[in-house]
Design a protein around this motif. Sequence first.
Motif, PDB file in Angstrom:
ATOM      1  N   PRO A  15       0.813  -1.215   0.000  1.00 16.73           N
ATOM      2  CA  PRO A  15       0.000   0.000   0.000  1.00 16.73           C
ATOM      3  C   PRO A  15       0.851   1.272   0.000  1.00 16.73           C
ATOM      4  O   PRO A  15       1.788   1.418   0.780  1.00 16.73           O
ATOM      5  N   GLY A  16       0.511   2.166  -0.936  1.00 10.82           N
ATOM      6  CA  GLY A  16       1.189   3.449  -1.015  1.00 10.82           C
ATOM      7  C   GLY A  16       2.497   3.450  -1.761  1.00 10.82           C
ATOM      8  O   GLY A  16       3.150   4.493  -1.868  1.00 10.82           O
ATOM      9  N   ALA A  17       2.886   2.308  -2.317  1.00 14.40           N
ATOM     10  CA  ALA A  17       4.182   2.217  -2.997  1.00 14.40           C
ATOM     11  C   ALA A  17       4.023   1.523  -4.345  1.00 14.40           C
ATOM     12  O   ALA A  17       3.188   0.628  -4.495  1.00 14.40           O
ATOM     13  N   LEU A  62      13.808   3.073  -2.430  1.00 15.79           N
ATOM     14  CA  LEU A  62      13.950   1.635  -2.622  1.00 15.79           C
ATOM     15  C   LEU A  62      14.558   0.977  -1.388  1.00 15.79           C
ATOM     16  O   LEU A  62      14.077  -0.068  -0.927  1.00 15.79           O
ATOM     17  N   LEU A  63      15.584   1.579  -0.828  1.00 13.32           N
ATOM     18  CA  LEU A  63      16.195   1.006   0.367  1.00 13.32           C
ATOM     19  C   LEU A  63      15.225   1.035   1.549  1.00 13.32           C
ATOM     20  O   LEU A  63      15.230   0.129   2.388  1.00 13.32           O
ATOM     21  N   GLY A  64      14.376   2.071   1.587  1.00 13.48           N
ATOM     22  CA  GLY A  64      13.361   2.131   2.636  1.00 13.48           C
ATOM     23  C   GLY A  64      12.374   0.974   2.527  1.00 13.48           C
ATOM     24  O   GLY A  64      11.929   0.427   3.541  1.00 13.48           O
ATOM     25  N   LEU A  65      12.028   0.595   1.290  1.00 11.13           N
ATOM     26  CA  LEU A  65      11.150  -0.561   1.105  1.00 11.13           C
ATOM     27  C   LEU A  65      11.841  -1.856   1.512  1.00 11.13           C
ATOM     28  O   LEU A  65      11.201  -2.762   2.070  1.00 11.13           O
ATOM     29  N   LEU A  66      13.133  -1.960   1.242  1.00 11.91           N
ATOM     30  CA  LEU A  66      13.871  -3.141   1.709  1.00 11.91           C
ATOM     31  C   LEU A  66      13.843  -3.220   3.231  1.00 11.91           C
ATOM     32  O   LEU A  66      13.674  -4.305   3.810  1.00 11.91           O
ATOM     33  N   ASP A  67      13.994  -2.076   3.884  1.00 10.93           N
ATOM     34  CA  ASP A  67      13.920  -2.060   5.346  1.00 10.93           C
ATOM     35  C   ASP A  67      12.525  -2.438   5.835  1.00 10.93           C
ATOM     36  O   ASP A  67      12.372  -3.180   6.813  1.00 10.93           O
ATOM     37  N   LEU A 257      -2.240   3.361  -6.232  1.00  7.81           N
ATOM     38  CA  LEU A 257      -1.142   2.901  -5.376  1.00  7.81           C
ATOM     39  C   LEU A 257      -1.599   2.684  -3.931  1.00  7.81           C
ATOM     40  O   LEU A 257      -1.024   1.857  -3.215  1.00  7.81           O
ATOM     41  N   ASP A 258      -2.618   3.434  -3.496  1.00 11.03           N
ATOM     42  CA  ASP A 258      -3.092   3.256  -2.119  1.00 11.03           C
ATOM     43  C   ASP A 258      -4.005   2.057  -1.963  1.00 11.03           C
ATOM     44  O   ASP A 258      -4.531   1.789  -0.874  1.00 11.03           O
ATOM     45  N   GLY A 259      -4.216   1.312  -3.049  1.00  8.22           N
ATOM     46  CA  GLY A 259      -5.043   0.116  -2.992  1.00  8.22           C
ATOM     47  C   GLY A 259      -6.476   0.321  -3.422  1.00  8.22           C
ATOM     48  O   GLY A 259      -7.244  -0.652  -3.501  1.00  8.22           O
ATOM     49  N   THR A 260      -6.869   1.562  -3.728  1.00  9.70           N
ATOM     50  CA  THR A 260      -8.242   1.826  -4.159  1.00  9.70           C
ATOM     51  C   THR A 260      -8.547   1.087  -5.459  1.00  9.70           C
ATOM     52  O   THR A 260      -7.831   1.251  -6.454  1.00  9.70           O
TER      53      THR A 260
END
Length: 268
Positions: A15-17, A62-67, A257-260
Amino acid sequence: MDGVDSQPALVEPIPGAPAARASVDDETALVVADYHAGIEVGLRYERGVELESNADLRRIRLLGLLDRIDPDRLVILGDLGHRIGNAGEREADELDTLLTAVLDRVPATVVSGNHDAGLDANEIDHSGRHPLVITEPAGTRLGRVGFLHGHTWPARTVVESDVICVGHEHPAVRLEDEVGGGRKERAWLRGPVNPEPFADHLGVAAADLDWRDPEIVVFPAFNDRSGGTWVNVEGQGFLSPFLPDALVADAVDAYLLDGTRLGLYRTV
């Protein structure tokens, strides 16, 4: 975003990405498409558009998503770079910094896209790091999930997956407000697949495929400066050779992107 049945989804958008989590055998993969490192240099040469580089922001995202996801591997559905075949110093530097940071954390699989002609895994320093694998343009399958950029036809093993993940299109929808104004939003496309185009291309009967009634997931571009295909605007065509023919048009939905869930992609 709900899966197609009551079983846990093999591929689930985050969600959101513009990214998804995929279950591949006993691993979890973070999956993104169309990173387009160095796009600002390309836009300058291609369109005369001057933009400050977002290289640091892209890498941090991208690194934030890996975290956040803590996956076992990263899968990139092609177009890791923007001008790989003739990469300049800035793009090469961005890729080197990105891959160094990623491979310090997880192994990575890059499905070759139309912008990835010059990317060579043998030129990446793997010393003390996880490996980088670059597949053929026809894609690869990990577990029950097939991965493909989408500028070429998929390999049979990808077609015979339970879920087919595709990039390249950068799908987007045009949304109108109550006074007729419009805005563009990146979107996911998700739904069932028609086997006939793939069987015709492979030169086999559809009944001869190990057909698993796969779901197709067309990924939004990770890079928010890369444009896209407006899937709900007349006159806009798909880029992939198998789209839209391979989509079951009355059953493929678009999602923000938020799932809507927006409903059928052509009637949004």
